[in-house]
Design a protein around this motif. Structure first.
Motif, short mmCIF file in Angstrom:
data_model
loop_
_atom_site.label_atom_id
_atom_site.label_comp_id
_atom_site.label_asym_id
_atom_site.label_seq_id
_atom_site.Cartn_x
_atom_site.Cartn_y
_atom_site.Cartn_z
N LEU A 1 33.49 33.19 38.10
CA LEU A 1 34.58 32.66 38.92
C LEU A 1 34.03 32.20 40.27
O LEU A 1 34.41 31.14 40.78
CB LEU A 1 35.66 33.73 39.13
N TYR A 2 33.14 32.99 40.85
CA TYR A 2 32.54 32.65 42.15
C TYR A 2 31.88 31.27 42.09
O TYR A 2 31.97 30.48 43.03
CB TYR A 2 31.52 33.72 42.52
N LEU A 3 31.21 30.99 40.96
CA LEU A 3 30.49 29.72 40.82
C LEU A 3 31.39 28.57 40.40
O LEU A 3 31.23 27.45 40.89
CB LEU A 3 29.36 29.88 39.79
N SER A 4 32.33 28.83 39.49
CA SER A 4 33.08 27.71 38.91
C SER A 4 34.43 27.45 39.56
O SER A 4 34.98 26.37 39.41
CB SER A 4 33.28 27.94 37.40
N ASN A 5 34.99 28.43 40.26
CA ASN A 5 36.27 28.24 40.94
C ASN A 5 36.25 29.05 42.23
O ASN A 5 36.97 30.04 42.38
CB ASN A 5 37.43 28.66 40.03
N ASN A 6 35.39 28.61 43.16
CA ASN A 6 35.18 29.38 44.37
C ASN A 6 36.43 29.48 45.24
O ASN A 6 36.64 30.47 45.93
CB ASN A 6 34.01 28.82 45.18
N GLU A 7 37.28 28.47 45.17
CA GLU A 7 38.52 28.50 45.96
C GLU A 7 39.40 29.68 45.52
O GLU A 7 39.92 30.43 46.36
CB GLU A 7 39.27 27.18 45.81
N LEU A 8 39.54 29.86 44.21
CA LEU A 8 40.32 31.00 43.70
C LEU A 8 39.62 32.31 44.04
O LEU A 8 40.26 33.28 44.45
CB LEU A 8 40.51 30.87 42.19
N PHE A 9 38.30 32.34 43.91
CA PHE A 9 37.56 33.55 44.26
C PHE A 9 37.80 33.93 45.71
O PHE A 9 38.08 35.10 46.02
CB PHE A 9 36.05 33.37 44.02
N GLN A 10 37.69 32.95 46.62
CA GLN A 10 37.87 33.24 48.05
C GLN A 10 39.29 33.73 48.34
O GLN A 10 39.48 34.61 49.19
CB GLN A 10 37.53 32.01 48.89
N GLY A 11 40.28 33.18 47.63
CA GLY A 11 41.65 33.66 47.80
C GLY A 11 41.78 35.11 47.37
O GLY A 11 42.42 35.92 48.06
N GLU B 1 31.55 42.46 44.70
CA GLU B 1 31.89 43.85 44.37
C GLU B 1 33.32 44.17 44.75
O GLU B 1 34.04 44.84 44.00
CB GLU B 1 30.91 44.81 45.06
N LEU B 2 33.75 43.70 45.92
CA LEU B 2 35.13 43.97 46.34
C LEU B 2 36.13 43.36 45.38
O LEU B 2 37.07 44.04 44.94
CB LEU B 2 35.39 43.43 47.75
N VAL B 3 35.96 42.09 45.04
CA VAL B 3 36.92 41.44 44.14
C VAL B 3 36.94 42.14 42.79
O VAL B 3 38.01 42.41 42.23
CB VAL B 3 36.61 39.94 43.99
#
Length: 199
Positions: A71-81, A115-117
């Motif tokens: 997710l971090y690599l392919s949809n970073n916007e969702l990851f950051q949210g 780790e947090l997510v």
């Protein structure tokens, strides 16, 4: 799964091999729990699932790690949210991760965020909150499950040629609910990563 997520690595192994691997890890990467009490662990990009110890819930929880990496690599916007919501809703968890995953121990800010997510989602699926989660957190979880559902649907169609209906995954689902929706009725030793999700 590896075709759709190039960074994903899931290894199902015997207790003996898992112990050899675990014993070879640097001390700072090991859990404070005795190996006899460990069913699975995630390290260096690999989710290691121990045959005879892993149940459906455990498997899905460990598989969260490489999925969140993807997710971090392919949809970073969702990851950051998800990361921002996790910081707000799990402040004690975030502080513990910052203390345990310090720079001086070889960890980076990216390691701490991942780790947090992952841990926040594990706690969410197990209904272990520090307070009542707001709708904004639930919205991000729903977005994650929609992203995951679309990928699993596509993967299933490519491999089996059949469609599955997993539109009813709710942001309030437990790991057991997700296991049932993904048709994991039993964890079989020696299975492929694909069969973690499909019987």
């Amino acid at each position: 799964l590896k075709q759709m997520f190039p960074g994903i690595n899931i290894e199902v192994t015997t207790e003996e091999k898992a112990k050899q691997y675990y014993d070879s890890l640097p001390e700072e990467q090991k859990s404070k729990v005795k190996f006899d009490e460990i069913n699975s662990f995630y390290v260096n990009g690999t989710a290691v699932l121990i045959q005879g110890r892993v149940k459906d819930d455990t498997a899905i929880e460990e598989v969260l790690h490489p999925f969140i990496d993807s997710l971090y690599l392919s949809n970073n916007e969702l990851f950051q949210g998800l990361f921002e919501e996790s910081k707000k809703n799990f402040p004690e968890l975030w502080q513990g991760i910052q203390d345990s995953y310090a720079d001086k121990r070889g960890f980076t800010e990216k390691h701490r965020e991942l780790e947090l997510v992952t841990q926040a989602l594990s706690r969410h699926f197990n209904k272990e909150y520090e307070g009542t989660p707001p709708q904004s957190f639930m919205d991000k979880v729903r977005d994650l499950l929609e992203w995951l559902s679309a990928i699993i649907k596509n993967l299933n169609e490519v491999i089996t040629g059949r469609t599955i209906n997993i539109d009813n995954i709710s942001e309030r689902a437990s790991l057991s609910d997700i296991a049932k929706l993904l048709n994991t009725t039993g964890f079989t030793p020696g299975i492929s990563a694909y069969r973690v999700f499909f019987k």
